[in-house]
Design a protein around this motif. Structure first.
Motif, PDB file in Angstrom:
ATOM      1  N   PHE A  28       0.874  -1.279   0.142  1.00  9.69           N
ATOM      2  CA  PHE A  28      -0.055  -0.020   0.030  1.00  9.69           C
ATOM      3  C   PHE A  28       0.790   1.253  -0.002  1.00  9.69           C
ATOM      4  CE2 PHE A  28      -2.016   3.357   2.893  1.00  9.69           C
ATOM      5  CZ  PHE A  28      -2.771   3.720   1.889  1.00  9.69           C
ATOM      6  N   ARG A  29       1.999   1.240   0.793  1.00 10.30           N
ATOM      7  CA  ARG A  29       2.850   2.505   0.712  1.00 10.30           C
ATOM      8  C   ARG A  29       3.517   2.493  -0.577  1.00 10.30           C
ATOM      9  NH1 ARG A  29       5.680   1.898   6.841  1.00 10.30           N
ATOM     10  NH2 ARG A  29       3.975   2.323   8.224  1.00 10.30           N
ATOM     11  N   ASN A  30       3.982   1.547  -1.293  1.00  5.43           N
ATOM     12  CA  ASN A  30       4.394   1.531  -2.533  1.00  5.43           C
ATOM     13  C   ASN A  30       3.538   2.180  -3.792  1.00  5.43           C
ATOM     14  OD1 ASN A  30       7.148   0.958  -1.481  1.00  5.43           O
ATOM     15  ND2 ASN A  30       6.759  -1.228  -2.034  1.00  5.43           N
ATOM     16  N   THR A  31       2.336   1.575  -3.766  1.00  7.54           N
ATOM     17  CA  THR A  31       1.386   1.771  -4.627  1.00  7.54           C
ATOM     18  C   THR A  31       0.188   3.022  -4.481  1.00  7.54           C
ATOM     19  OG1 THR A  31      -0.269   0.079  -4.129  1.00  7.54           O
ATOM     20  CG2 THR A  31       1.750  -0.531  -5.380  1.00  7.54           C
ATOM     21  N   GLY A  32       0.036   2.831  -3.099  1.00  5.90           N
ATOM     22  CA  GLY A  32      -1.208   3.817  -2.795  1.00  5.90           C
ATOM     23  C   GLY A  32      -2.592   3.205  -3.095  1.00  5.90           C
ATOM     24  N   SER A  33      -2.659   1.951  -3.452  1.00  2.00           N
ATOM     25  CA  SER A  33      -3.809   1.111  -4.058  1.00  2.00           C
ATOM     26  C   SER A  33      -4.635   1.178  -2.639  1.00  2.00           C
ATOM     27  CB  SER A  33      -3.359  -0.306  -4.492  1.00  2.00           C
ATOM     28  OG  SER A  33      -4.593  -0.938  -4.581  1.00  2.00           O
ATOM     29  N   PRO A  34      -6.123   1.551  -3.090  1.00  2.00           N
ATOM     30  CA  PRO A  34      -7.036   1.275  -2.059  1.00  2.00           C
ATOM     31  C   PRO A  34      -7.468  -0.267  -1.854  1.00  2.00           C
ATOM     32  CG  PRO A  34      -7.672   2.923  -3.509  1.00  2.00           C
ATOM     33  CD  PRO A  34      -6.655   2.397  -3.994  1.00  2.00           C
ATOM     34  N   THR A  35      -7.087  -1.031  -2.710  1.00  2.00           N
ATOM     35  CA  THR A  35      -7.287  -2.497  -2.383  1.00  2.00           C
ATOM     36  C   THR A  35      -6.359  -2.908  -1.401  1.00  2.00           C
ATOM     37  OG1 THR A  35      -8.165  -3.034  -4.816  1.00  2.00           O
ATOM     38  CG2 THR A  35      -7.212  -4.773  -3.908  1.00  2.00           C
ATOM     39  N   LEU A  36      -4.960  -2.444  -1.479  1.00  2.00           N
ATOM     40  CA  LEU A  36      -4.200  -2.923  -0.603  1.00  2.00           C
ATOM     41  C   LEU A  36      -4.474  -2.434   0.850  1.00  2.00           C
ATOM     42  CD1 LEU A  36      -0.959  -2.978  -2.907  1.00  2.00           C
ATOM     43  CD2 LEU A  36      -2.043  -4.958  -1.907  1.00  2.00           C
ATOM     44  N   PHE A  37      -5.037  -1.245   0.892  1.00  2.00           N
ATOM     45  CA  PHE A  37      -5.313  -0.629   1.994  1.00  2.00           C
ATOM     46  C   PHE A  37      -6.561  -1.692   2.812  1.00  2.00           C
ATOM     47  CE2 PHE A  37      -8.084   1.898   4.670  1.00  2.00           C
ATOM     48  CZ  PHE A  37      -7.100   2.475   5.643  1.00  2.00           C
ATOM     49  N   ARG A  38      -7.216  -2.074   2.207  1.00  2.00           N
ATOM     50  CA  ARG A  38      -8.473  -2.883   2.574  1.00  2.00           C
ATOM     51  C   ARG A  38      -7.785  -4.208   2.866  1.00  2.00           C
ATOM     52  NH1 ARG A  38     -11.572  -0.117  -1.809  1.00  2.00           N
ATOM     53  NH2 ARG A  38     -11.114  -1.919  -3.064  1.00  2.00           N
ATOM     54  N   LEU A  39      -6.951  -4.936   1.927  1.00  2.00           N
ATOM     55  CA  LEU A  39      -6.347  -6.078   2.265  1.00  2.00           C
ATOM     56  C   LEU A  39      -5.570  -5.968   3.559  1.00  2.00           C
ATOM     57  CD1 LEU A  39      -5.193  -7.277  -1.250  1.00  2.00           C
ATOM     58  CD2 LEU A  39      -6.901  -8.205   0.068  1.00  2.00           C
ATOM     59  N   SER A  40      -4.868  -4.762   3.906  1.00  2.00           N
ATOM     60  CA  SER A  40      -4.154  -4.692   5.087  1.00  2.00           C
ATOM     61  C   SER A  40      -4.818  -5.016   6.191  1.00  2.00           C
ATOM     62  CB  SER A  40      -3.305  -3.426   4.967  1.00  2.00           C
ATOM     63  OG  SER A  40      -2.677  -3.114   4.080  1.00  2.00           O
ATOM     64  N   ILE A  41      -6.049  -4.093   6.383  1.00  2.00           N
ATOM     65  CA  ILE A  41      -7.173  -4.109   7.281  1.00  2.00           C
ATOM     66  C   ILE A  41      -7.705  -5.830   7.449  1.00  2.00           C
ATOM     67  CG2 ILE A  41      -9.518  -3.813   8.130  1.00  2.00           C
ATOM     68  CD1 ILE A  41      -8.870  -0.857   6.837  1.00  2.00           C
ATOM     69  N   ALA A  42      -7.693  -6.575   6.330  1.00  2.00           N
ATOM     70  CA  ALA A  42      -8.494  -7.806   6.300  1.00  2.00           C
ATOM     71  C   ALA A  42      -7.413  -8.742   6.915  1.00  2.00           C
ATOM     72  CB  ALA A  42      -8.610  -7.968   4.522  1.00  2.00           C
ATOM     73  N   PHE A  43      -6.027  -8.622   6.473  1.00  2.00           N
ATOM     74  CA  PHE A  43      -5.074  -9.722   6.972  1.00  2.00           C
ATOM     75  C   PHE A  43      -4.885  -9.421   8.428  1.00  2.00           C
ATOM     76  CE2 PHE A  43      -4.305 -10.495   2.259  1.00  2.00           C
ATOM     77  CZ  PHE A  43      -4.519 -11.799   2.300  1.00  2.00           C
ATOM     78  N   LEU A  44      -4.778  -8.210   8.815  1.00  2.00           N
ATOM     79  CA  LEU A  44      -4.562  -7.983  10.243  1.00  2.00           C
ATOM     80  C   LEU A  44      -5.525  -8.277  11.007  1.00  2.00           C
ATOM     81  CD1 LEU A  44      -2.677  -4.604  10.050  1.00  2.00           C
ATOM     82  CD2 LEU A  44      -1.560  -6.623  10.339  1.00  2.00           C
ATOM     83  N   SER A  45      -6.700  -8.207  10.594  1.00  2.14           N
ATOM     84  CA  SER A  45      -8.064  -8.655  11.308  1.00  2.14           C
ATOM     85  C   SER A  45      -7.921 -10.245  11.407  1.00  2.14           C
ATOM     86  CB  SER A  45      -9.348  -8.140  10.505  1.00  2.14           C
ATOM     87  OG  SER A  45      -9.489  -6.852  10.714  1.00  2.14           O
ATOM     88  N   ILE A  46      -7.739 -10.895  10.250  1.00  2.23           N
ATOM     89  CA  ILE A  46      -7.727 -12.329  10.460  1.00  2.23           C
ATOM     90  C   ILE A  46      -6.635 -12.856  11.469  1.00  2.23           C
ATOM     91  CG2 ILE A  46      -7.257 -14.279   9.013  1.00  2.23           C
ATOM     92  CD1 ILE A  46      -8.465 -12.850   6.421  1.00  2.23           C
ATOM     93  N   SER A  47      -5.474 -12.023  11.278  1.00  3.67           N
ATOM     94  CA  SER A  47      -4.510 -12.512  12.310  1.00  3.67           C
ATOM     95  C   SER A  47      -4.667 -12.272  13.537  1.00  3.67           C
ATOM     96  CB  SER A  47      -3.315 -11.754  11.871  1.00  3.67           C
ATOM     97  OG  SER A  47      -1.966 -11.923  12.671  1.00  3.67           O
ATOM     98  N   PHE A  48      -5.499 -11.062  14.019  1.00  4.77           N
ATOM     99  CA  PHE A  48      -5.766 -10.847  15.091  1.00  4.77           C
ATOM    100  C   PHE A  48      -6.850 -11.790  15.979  1.00  4.77           C
ATOM    101  CE2 PHE A  48      -8.203  -7.907  18.431  1.00  4.77           C
ATOM    102  CZ  PHE A  48      -7.016  -7.940  19.469  1.00  4.77           C
TER     103      PHE A  48
END
Length: 213
Positions: A28-48
């Motif tokens: 997300f930091r490299n591309t600024g993609s909103p999709t990757l921002f949502r994926l960041s939330i998704a995987f961190l939620s699953i991990s938590f």
């Protein structure tokens, strides 16, 4: 032994989800993609979610020692994972929260009626299964249209997560069977399959998938 194995699998799920979440944040930091921002939330939620359940097993093993994990801890972990599944399915394939097809709407609503009188964990698992199964189908259909090879890995990952949630749901029928352990193993396999396309993003510094924007 089964208690220890389930604890270890939840720890593995936590670490795998955390690794993919970290990769998504870098992407997300490299591309600024909103999709990757949502994926960041998704995987961190699953991990938590995995972390909460693993902590439940750990506290039970070293402090409470009653032989069974507290049910509310399991429900809380599943609920947090469900939030992650929503974001991951939304990021990959679901363009709107409710499908346009009346057939899919009926399929999605039916399980909620079936579990309306049982525990919250059943409801969360059914919602997760619906989101992931629908996401896997939509992603596979997008592959046939775009021939994007990354979509295959995403569809397989979502499909494995859906199967894992289904087996986890079904394990309530046979609580002492191997179904729950199989469910955890399959879910970790699904996360690994999703890791493949995500892992390419920080290295190439390109958008994850323009089709999903």
């Amino acid at each position: 032994m089964e208690f220890l194995l389930e604890s270890i699998l939840n720890l593995v799920g936590f670490l795998v989800g955390l690794a993919i979440g970290a990769m998504s944040i870098i992407g997300f930091r490299n591309t600024g993609s909103p999709t990757l921002f949502r994926l960041s939330i998704a995987f961190l939620s699953i991990s938590f979610g995995f972390f909460v359940i693993w902590m439940g097993y750990t506290i039970e093993d070293f402090v409470i020692k009653s032989g069974n994990i507290e049910r509310w801890v399991q429900t809380l972990g599943i609920a947090i994972q469900t939030i992650g599944y929503f974001f991951i399915a939304f990021s990959h394939s679901i363009k709107s929260f409710f499908p346009k097809s009346s057939y899919f709407r009926s399929v999605g609503i039916l399980p909620l009626f079936l579990v309306s009188s049982v525990q919250l964990e059943h409801i969360f698992r059914s919602v997760s299964f619906i989101l992931l199964a629908y996401g896997a189908i939509e992603t596979m259909l997008s592959y046939f249209e775009s021939k994007n090879k990354g979509a295959i890995s995403v569809a397989v990952g979502l499909g494995l997560l859906a199967l894992g949630e289904f087996l986890g749901w079904y394990s309530f029928v046979f609580p002492e069977s191997i179904l729950y352990t199989a469910s955890m193993t399959i879910k970790i396999g699904g996360l690994v399959a999703l890791f493949i396309p995500v892992s390419k993003v920080p290295l190439t510094k390109i958008k994850f998938d323009d089709d999903f924007e």
